[in-house]
Motif scaffolding. Structure first.
Motif: not given
Length: 157
Positions: A86-101
């Protein structure tokens, strides 16, 4: 209006305890419901079901977020594992750590549950399976009841 401060404190405490108890019961109910649909870890992975093989694939889209949108990519593997980015898109993009399961499809193949490897409570996310994609459900693993429900669709690529 003259409010008795000790009584206000008592009623506030009663409300707080009742509210926290209700939240805990809701989490337990959601966890119990999701546990039925969620995969369990075993020494050897079970053979993939026909539903898992049919649903397995890469799903992409942009989901609505509180104050941003969320670019989402979920890779569902036929062996019952998944990764989510997941990458949060605001003024700058903020990539979350990859989730596995692990993930599992319902017996009829209309719903899936993703259980992350995280030990955080509420680490189960549910989706409905639709033609060409999956639709994110709410935290109770129920379809989102809103005119914006279609905005929660990830398309199979």
């Amino acid at each position: 209006m003259n409010i008795n401060k000790p009584m206000l404190l008592v009623w506030s405490s009663v409300f707080l305890v009742t509210f926290l108890s209700a939240c805990n019961k809701h989490e337990q109910r959601v966890a119990a419901d999701a546990k039925e649909a969620a995969p369990t870890e075993t020494a050897s992975a079970p053979a993939p079901t026909a539903n898992q093989i049919a649903i397995a694939g890469k799903y992409e889209g942009t989901l609505p977020g509180g104050d941003s949108s969320i670019k989402t990519i979920i890779q569902l593997n036929a062996d019952g594992t998944y990764t989510s980015n997941e990458t949060y898109v605001r003024e700058k993009e903020f990539k979350q750590p990859e989730v596995k399961g692990l993930w599992l499809a319902s017996k009829d193949g209309t719903n899936i549950a993703l259980k992350s490897d995280s030990a955080v409570p509420g680490n189960i996310v549910c989706f409905g399976v639709v033609a060409g994609g999956i639709v994110k459900y709410d935290t109770s693993c129920k379809p989102i009841a809103s005119e914006h429900a279609a905005m929660y669709t990830l398309k199979k690529s």
